[in-house]
Design a protein around this motif. Structure first.
Motif, PDB file in Angstrom:
ATOM      1  N   ASN A 187     -15.189 -57.214   6.187  1.00  0.00           N
ATOM      2  CA  ASN A 187     -15.422 -56.118   5.230  1.00  0.00           C
ATOM      3  C   ASN A 187     -14.112 -55.653   4.595  1.00  0.00           C
ATOM      4  O   ASN A 187     -14.063 -55.381   3.397  1.00  0.00           O
ATOM      5  N   GLU A 188     -13.043 -55.592   5.391  1.00  0.00           N
ATOM      6  CA  GLU A 188     -11.734 -55.181   4.861  1.00  0.00           C
ATOM      7  C   GLU A 188     -11.285 -56.194   3.794  1.00  0.00           C
ATOM      8  O   GLU A 188     -10.776 -55.818   2.729  1.00  0.00           O
ATOM      9  N   ARG A 189     -11.495 -57.491   4.097  1.00  0.00           N
ATOM     10  CA  ARG A 189     -11.084 -58.540   3.160  1.00  0.00           C
ATOM     11  C   ARG A 189     -11.880 -58.420   1.848  1.00  0.00           C
ATOM     12  O   ARG A 189     -11.326 -58.486   0.754  1.00  0.00           O
ATOM     13  N   LEU A 190     -13.193 -58.192   1.969  1.00  0.00           N
ATOM     14  CA  LEU A 190     -14.034 -58.077   0.769  1.00  0.00           C
ATOM     15  C   LEU A 190     -13.678 -56.826  -0.040  1.00  0.00           C
ATOM     16  O   LEU A 190     -13.643 -56.863  -1.271  1.00  0.00           O
ATOM     17  N   LEU A 191     -13.387 -55.731   0.669  1.00  0.00           N
ATOM     18  CA  LEU A 191     -13.012 -54.496  -0.032  1.00  0.00           C
ATOM     19  C   LEU A 191     -11.723 -54.711  -0.829  1.00  0.00           C
ATOM     20  O   LEU A 191     -11.590 -54.262  -1.968  1.00  0.00           O
ATOM     21  N   GLU A 192     -10.786 -55.424  -0.213  1.00  0.00           N
ATOM     22  CA  GLU A 192      -9.523 -55.685  -0.900  1.00  0.00           C
ATOM     23  C   GLU A 192      -9.771 -56.546  -2.148  1.00  0.00           C
ATOM     24  O   GLU A 192      -9.228 -56.276  -3.216  1.00  0.00           O
ATOM     25  N   GLN A 193     -10.652 -57.555  -1.982  1.00  0.00           N
ATOM     26  CA  GLN A 193     -10.978 -58.425  -3.123  1.00  0.00           C
ATOM     27  C   GLN A 193     -11.656 -57.636  -4.243  1.00  0.00           C
ATOM     28  O   GLN A 193     -11.509 -57.956  -5.415  1.00  0.00           O
ATOM     29  N   ALA A 194     -12.426 -56.588  -3.856  1.00  0.00           N
ATOM     30  CA  ALA A 194     -13.119 -55.759  -4.857  1.00  0.00           C
ATOM     31  C   ALA A 194     -12.188 -54.700  -5.443  1.00  0.00           C
ATOM     32  O   ALA A 194     -12.639 -53.807  -6.159  1.00  0.00           O
ATOM     33  N   ARG A 195     -10.891 -54.768  -5.091  1.00  0.00           N
ATOM     34  CA  ARG A 195      -9.831 -53.883  -5.609  1.00  0.00           C
ATOM     35  C   ARG A 195      -9.807 -52.504  -4.973  1.00  0.00           C
ATOM     36  O   ARG A 195      -9.310 -51.553  -5.564  1.00  0.00           O
ATOM     37  N   PHE A 196     -10.377 -52.382  -3.777  1.00  0.00           N
ATOM     38  CA  PHE A 196     -10.234 -51.141  -3.029  1.00  0.00           C
ATOM     39  C   PHE A 196      -9.083 -51.325  -2.038  1.00  0.00           C
ATOM     40  O   PHE A 196      -9.234 -52.047  -1.053  1.00  0.00           O
ATOM     41  N   PRO A 197      -7.927 -50.694  -2.294  1.00  0.00           N
ATOM     42  CA  PRO A 197      -6.814 -50.874  -1.370  1.00  0.00           C
ATOM     43  C   PRO A 197      -6.896 -49.865  -0.231  1.00  0.00           C
ATOM     44  O   PRO A 197      -7.709 -48.949  -0.267  1.00  0.00           O
ATOM     45  N   GLN A 198      -6.069 -50.026   0.750  1.00  0.00           N
ATOM     46  CA  GLN A 198      -5.885 -49.040   1.832  1.00  0.00           C
ATOM     47  C   GLN A 198      -7.211 -48.546   2.400  1.00  0.00           C
ATOM     48  O   GLN A 198      -7.537 -47.352   2.323  1.00  0.00           O
ATOM     49  N   VAL A 199      -7.944 -49.470   2.940  1.00  0.00           N
ATOM     50  CA  VAL A 199      -9.238 -49.126   3.533  1.00  0.00           C
ATOM     51  C   VAL A 199      -9.006 -48.439   4.875  1.00  0.00           C
ATOM     52  O   VAL A 199      -8.149 -48.872   5.658  1.00  0.00           O
ATOM     53  N   ARG A 200      -9.743 -47.346   5.114  1.00  0.00           N
ATOM     54  CA  ARG A 200      -9.697 -46.714   6.437  1.00  0.00           C
ATOM     55  C   ARG A 200     -10.980 -47.058   7.175  1.00  0.00           C
ATOM     56  O   ARG A 200     -12.045 -47.100   6.552  1.00  0.00           O
ATOM     57  N   THR A 201     -10.875 -47.280   8.471  1.00  0.00           N
ATOM     58  CA  THR A 201     -12.076 -47.629   9.224  1.00  0.00           C
ATOM     59  C   THR A 201     -12.229 -46.697  10.430  1.00  0.00           C
ATOM     60  O   THR A 201     -11.251 -46.136  10.916  1.00  0.00           O
ATOM     61  N   ALA A 202     -13.469 -46.537  10.869  1.00  0.00           N
ATOM     62  CA  ALA A 202     -13.723 -45.794  12.107  1.00  0.00           C
ATOM     63  C   ALA A 202     -14.754 -46.586  12.904  1.00  0.00           C
ATOM     64  O   ALA A 202     -15.754 -47.056  12.339  1.00  0.00           O
ATOM     65  N   ASP A 203     -14.486 -46.745  14.180  1.00  0.00           N
ATOM     66  CA  ASP A 203     -15.416 -47.464  15.044  1.00  0.00           C
ATOM     67  C   ASP A 203     -16.511 -46.486  15.488  1.00  0.00           C
ATOM     68  O   ASP A 203     -16.244 -45.532  16.222  1.00  0.00           O
ATOM     69  N   THR A 204     -17.728 -46.720  15.020  1.00  0.00           N
ATOM     70  CA  THR A 204     -18.848 -45.815  15.345  1.00  0.00           C
ATOM     71  C   THR A 204     -19.922 -46.550  16.158  1.00  0.00           C
ATOM     72  O   THR A 204     -21.107 -46.196  16.107  1.00  0.00           O
ATOM     73  N   THR A 205     -19.496 -47.564  16.892  1.00  0.00           N
ATOM     74  CA  THR A 205     -20.434 -48.357  17.708  1.00  0.00           C
ATOM     75  C   THR A 205     -21.212 -47.466  18.680  1.00  0.00           C
ATOM     76  O   THR A 205     -22.412 -47.644  18.891  1.00  0.00           O
ATOM     77  N   GLU A 206     -20.479 -46.519  19.255  1.00  0.00           N
ATOM     78  CA  GLU A 206     -21.073 -45.604  20.228  1.00  0.00           C
ATOM     79  C   GLU A 206     -22.272 -44.840  19.615  1.00  0.00           C
ATOM     80  O   GLU A 206     -23.276 -44.605  20.296  1.00  0.00           O
ATOM     81  N   ASN A 207     -22.159 -44.489  18.331  1.00  0.00           N
ATOM     82  CA  ASN A 207     -23.261 -43.787  17.656  1.00  0.00           C
ATOM     83  C   ASN A 207     -24.520 -44.652  17.628  1.00  0.00           C
ATOM     84  O   ASN A 207     -25.631 -44.158  17.859  1.00  0.00           O
ATOM     85  N   ALA A 208     -24.337 -45.933  17.325  1.00  0.00           N
ATOM     86  CA  ALA A 208     -25.501 -46.840  17.262  1.00  0.00           C
ATOM     87  C   ALA A 208     -26.117 -46.995  18.652  1.00  0.00           C
ATOM     88  O   ALA A 208     -27.344 -47.034  18.796  1.00  0.00           O
TER      89      ALA A 208
END
Ligand code: SAM
Length: 265
Positions: A187-208
């Protein structure tokens, strides 16, 4: 294949479905996802939404969360979803709650181009939807296009592969629709390709992990009414699906991440 969305949206207003949502999430936004109420309440801040914001929700289901944002913040919001029952419910609720001037709901397949002009929205978000959509890069490019400069975007993906998963588990996890699983970093790679730089992520596995267990148990308590509404085979199929989500996420073999980015150029 078992049905989750037609039943959830078609029976949106019926008591057992409403009670299941309240017991699962606490606050009822008509959810069919792994978004906890804490996460729902954080989204306006993350996207810096206010009364002047123009917002797009991709995969809004029956519109409960979009309507909440319009009511709470006074923003303008457009919700799109492929599901006809979801969009019908959303329009009905908007009318009942007199939110028709701030909200618009449209049935739309987001694997095709988004039906909006360039630079229409201040923010766009999508909760647990992109896993269903073919051509994720194309959709991210479309999100970039419809955002104004400095626009914010956020989406979650509950199907990031975290470990070994059997073919049987993949089949059960995929038993309610069309799905894409992604390797970590994709997803980070695709976001960068779509011209969205500096992606922030949060691990929300616990929520699921938490929501899938609560959802399963809340449905089990109302088994008789839900079997009447959706049929015994569908009821059992959805219970197996929810148990499978719980096992895979609590063992972190399947991960859920939130991705947040801004359109800086
Ligand atoms: C997991 S549900 C999430 C719904 C809502 N965002 C929520 O948090 O409860 C996924 C949603 O994506 C919608 N969806 C799936 N494929 C789609 C597509 N190609 N275009 C638009 N919506 C789609 C489904 O109809 C469903 O409402």
């Amino acid at each position: 294949m078992f049905d989750l969305y037609n039943n959830a949206y078609g029976n949106y207003a019926s008591d057992p479905y409403r009670q299941v949502r309240i017991e699962t999430y606490g606050q009822d936004f008509g959810q069919t996802s792994w978004v906890t109420t804490e996460e729902s309440l954080e989204i306006p801040q993350l996207l810096d939404l206010g009364p002047d914001s123009s917002v797009l929700e991709i995969g809004c289901g029956s519109g409960g969360y979009a309507l909440y944002l319009a009511e709470k913040l006074g923003c303008q919001i457009v919700g799109v979803d492929i599901n006809e029952s979801g969009i019908r419910s959303a329009k009905e609720i908007a009318q009942t709650r007199a939110l028709g001037s701030r909200t618009r709901f449209e049935q739309c397949d987001v694997s095709k181009n988004l039906p909006f002009d360039d630079q229409t929205f201040d923010a766009a978000f999508s909760n647990d939807v992109l896993c269903h959509v073919s051509g994720r890069l194309d959709l991210l490019v479309e999100m970039f296009r419809v955002l104004k400069p400095a626009g914010r975007m956020l989406f979650s993906d509950a199907l990031v592969i975290g470990g070994m998963i059997s073919a049987e588990e993949i089949a059960i996890r995929s038993s309610i629709g069309f799905y894409f699983y992604s390797p970590p970093g994709e997803n980070e790679r695709l976001l960068e390709q779509a011209r969205f730089p500096q992606v922030r992520t949060a691990d929300t596995t616990e929520n699921a992990a938490r929501i899938s267990k609560k959802w399963h148990d809340a449905r089990e308590k109302r088994k008789a009414e839900l079997v009447t509404a959706e049929g015994a085979a569908n009821f059992e199929g959805l219970q197996r699906f929810l148990s499978c989500v719980h096992t895979l996420t609590s063992e972190r073999r399947l991960l859920r991440y939130l991705y947040f980015a801004c359109k800086t150029s």
